[in-house]
Motif scaffolding. Structure first.
Motif, mmCIF file in Angstrom:
data_model
loop_
_atom_site.group_PDB
_atom_site.id
_atom_site.type_symbol
_atom_site.label_atom_id
_atom_site.label_comp_id
_atom_site.label_asym_id
_atom_site.label_seq_id
_atom_site.Cartn_x
_atom_site.Cartn_y
_atom_site.Cartn_z
ATOM 1 N N UNK A 252 0.801 -1.224 0.000
ATOM 2 C CA UNK A 252 0.000 0.000 0.000
ATOM 3 C C UNK A 252 0.833 1.273 0.000
ATOM 4 N N UNK A 253 0.321 2.268 -0.742
ATOM 5 C CA UNK A 253 0.956 3.585 -0.812
ATOM 6 C C UNK A 253 -0.060 4.659 -0.490
ATOM 7 N N UNK A 254 -0.946 4.926 -1.463
ATOM 8 C CA UNK A 254 -2.017 5.893 -1.249
ATOM 9 C C UNK A 254 -3.273 5.250 -0.661
ATOM 10 N N UNK A 255 -3.269 3.939 -0.496
ATOM 11 C CA UNK A 255 -4.338 3.179 0.158
ATOM 12 C C UNK A 255 -5.651 3.095 -0.610
ATOM 13 N N UNK A 256 -5.632 3.394 -1.914
ATOM 14 C CA UNK A 256 -6.828 3.215 -2.722
ATOM 15 C C UNK A 256 -7.144 1.744 -2.906
ATOM 16 N N UNK A 257 -6.102 0.971 -3.190
ATOM 17 C CA UNK A 257 -6.292 -0.444 -3.476
ATOM 18 C C UNK A 257 -6.871 -1.187 -2.279
ATOM 19 N N UNK A 258 -6.283 -1.018 -1.122
ATOM 20 C CA UNK A 258 -6.760 -1.763 0.052
ATOM 21 C C UNK A 258 -8.151 -1.270 0.478
ATOM 22 N N UNK A 259 -8.431 0.021 0.299
ATOM 23 C CA UNK A 259 -9.758 0.520 0.676
ATOM 24 C C UNK A 259 -10.834 -0.154 -0.168
#
Ligand SMILES: *Cc1c(COP(=O)(O)O)cnc(C)c1O
Length: 435
Positions: A252-259
Motif C-alpha cells: 500500500x501507498x495511497x491506500x486506494x487499493x486496500x480501501x
C-alpha cells in the motif's frame, strides 16, 4: 446513488458529478452513500463465474442506478479484456497477478474503467472537454494515459519528475500523442503533485476549464479495484480450498487499493482480515500501533509506487469505520520493511520457490510469511510486473527479467514531452493556452 464527502461539509452529488469533480469542494473524498451486501447466492456462484460476469454483477450493484445496464455491462467487459490469474507460490500463499493489463500494473483496471465512464458521461454533454491532471512517479501516468488514449472529450496532462522515472515507465506515457500530453517537470514527484493540487484550487483555471483528477481519490478509479478481490476469492474457492480463514495482503501507498478491498468485505466477501504492507513510508503502520496519524514527507525506496507520506485514502478508511481506531485495527494489521528486507525477500523467494516478485509484491509477500497464522491461507496482490523494475530486480536477484512484447513496443515509440520548471505560474500559463 448519491456520493457524500468524507469531510462532511459538502452537498451529496450524483455519480457523474463525483467523477467529473474528483475531489469534493470541502476537500473531502467521495464515498458511496450506501454499501449494500451482495446476495448469498452471488457468493455461491462466484467460483464458477468468469472475471467479466462477476465484475458486471458487482458493477451493477454499485453503479446500476446511474448507468444504463447494457452500457455498464459493455464498459465493464471492455475494461477487463485481460486475465487476473491467482497463482500458487506455496500451498499457503497465492499471488493475485494484477499485471496482465496493457501497462503491466494493477492501475490499468481503475484507469480503464474511469476513462470509459467519463467517455459515457461525455456523450450527452455536447462539446464539453474534461481535462484530467495526473501527477505520477511512474505507474499512475502510464495506466491513466493508456486508459484514456483516444477517449472523446477528454484530454490528459501527465506531470512527471524529470530524470526520476525509469525509461520504460517514461516511454509508456510520452510516446502516445493524440489526447495525451506529457509534462516533464524539473523537480520531484512531490512538486508534480503540488502543481496538480494547486491547479484544482485555482479559481481562474477552474472557471476557464473543467479539471478533474485520475488519482485514486476519484471514485471511478478506486471502486472498480474491488472487482479483483471477488475474483481472487472465486478462483481460490474453485480449487476446493478451505475458505474460512482467508487473509489478503495489499502492498500500500495511497491506500486506494486496500480501501476497495475493505469495501468488498463490507459487501459480504468473506475475507477474515487484511494486511496493509508498507515500505519505509509507514505512517499507516504507525497509526495502527499508536492511534496517531502523523503525515510526513515520503522517502525514496525500491518499491517507489508506495513512497507516500500522507496517503489520500486514509480519509476513506477512517470514514468506513466511523473513525474508530480499534475497529480498523481489528480488521487490518500493518507492517513496514526496509529496502534491504524487500531485496532479501525477492532473492530468497526466487531461490526457494522459483517465483519472481517485483519490489511491491515482495513487501506483501514478506508480510504474509511473517504474519500468517496456522490454518490461514494468504493471498497477496502482485501489483506490477517485475519487468517494470528490470534493473532493480536483476541487480538484486542476479537472474534476467524478460521484457514482455507489449512493454518493448512502447520503448520503440518517439518521446514527446514539454519541459517545464516546477513553478505554478508556468504550469498555469501552459494550461490556459489550451483552454
Ligand atoms: C500504485 C501502486 C501501489 C500502491 O497502491 P495504492 O492504491 O496507492 O495503495 C502498489 N504497487 C504498485 C506497483 C503501484 O503502482
Amino acid at each position: 446513488m448519491q456520493y457524500r464527502s468524507t469531510a462532511g461539509n459538502a452537498p451529496d452529488v450524483s455519480l457523474e458529478e463525483a467523477v467529473v469533480k474528483g475531489l469534493a469542494p470541502d476537500r473531502g473524498l467521495y464515498m458511496p452513500e450506501r454499501i449494500g451486501r451482495l446476495p448469498e447466492d452471488f457468493f455461491r456462484r462466484l467460483p464458477s463465474m468468469s472475471l467479466q460476469e462477476m465484475a458486471c454483477e458487482v458493477a451493477q450493484s454499485l453503479f446500476g442506478e446511474d448507468i444504463d445496464p447494457e452500457k455498464l455491462r459493455e464498459l465493464t467487459a471492455e475494461t477487463l479484456n485481460f486475465t487476473i490469474p491467482l497463482v500458487e507460490v506455496t500451498p499457503e500463499r497465492y499471488s493475485l497477478e494484477l499485471f496482465h493489463g496493457p501497462t503491466l500494473a494493477f492501475k490499468d483496471v481503475g484507469a480503464r474503467f474511469m476513462a470509459r465512464l467519463l467517455g459515457y458521461f461525455n456523450r450527452d454533454s455536447g462539446d464539453r472537454l474534461v481535462n484530467v491532471l495526473v501527477a505520477t512517479s511512474g505507474d499512475t501516468g502510464s495506466a491513466v494515459a493508456n486508459g484514456f488514449l483516444g477517449v472523446e472529450g477528454v484530454r490528459v496532462f501527465v506531470l512527471y519528475p524529470k530524470g526520476k522515472v525509469s525509461p520504460i515507465q517514461e516511454s509508456q506515457f510520452t510516446t502516445l500523442g493524440r489526447n495525451i500530453e506529457a509534462l516533464e517537470i524539473d523537480g520531484t514527484f512531490d512538486d508534480c503533485q503540488a502543481l496538480v493540487k494547486q491547479a484544482f484550487l485555482d479559481g481562474e483555471l477552474n472557471d476557464r476549464m473543467m479539471l478533474t483528477s485520475a488519482n485514486s481519490i476519484n471514485v471511478a478509479r478506486f471502486l472498480p479495484q474491488m472487482f479483483y478481490y471477488f475474483h481472487a476469492w472465486g478462483q481460490l474457492a474453485a480449487t476446493g480450498a478451505d475458505m474460512e480463514n482467508i487473509v489478503v495482503c495489499v502492498p500500500s501507498g495511497n491506500f486506494g487499493n486496500i480501501t476497495a478491498g475493505l469495501i468488498a468485505k463490507r459487501m459480504g466477501l468473506p475475507i477474515k482480515r487484511f494486511i496493509a504492507a508498507n515500505n519505509a513510508n509507514d505512517v499507516f503502520y504507525e497509526y495502527l500501533v499508536t492511534g496517531e496519524y502523523r503525515p510526513r514527507h515520503s522517502v525514496q525506496t525500491i518499491a517507489n509506487a508506495m513512497d507516500v507520506g500522507d496517503p489520500s485514502n486514509f480519509a476513506r478508511v477512517l470514514d468506513l469505520y466511523g473513525h474508530d481506531h480499534d475497529a480498523i485495527a481489528a480488521e487490518t494489521s500493518g507492517c513496514t520493511y526496509t529496502d534491504k528486507e524487500i531485496a532479501a525477500t525477492m532473492k530468497s523467494t526466487l531461490e526457494e520457490t522459483g517465483y519472481q516478485l517485483d519490489p511491491h509484491g515482495a513487501v506483501a509477500y514478506r508480510a504474509l510469511t511473517e504474519q500468517l497464522r496456522p490454518g490461514e491461507t494468504g493471498i497477496f496482490l502482485e501489483t506490477a510486473h517485475p519487468a517494470k523494475f528490470k534493473e532493480t530486480v536483476e541487480g538484486i536477484t542476479g537472474a534476467g527479467v524478460e521484457i514482455p512484447a507489449r512493454l518493448a513496443a512502447f520503448m520503440r515509440g518517439k518521446k514527446q514531452s514539454v519541459p517545464l520548471p516546477a513553478d505554478f505560474d508556468a504550469f498555469k500559463t501552459l494550461l490556459l493556452s489550451k483552454a
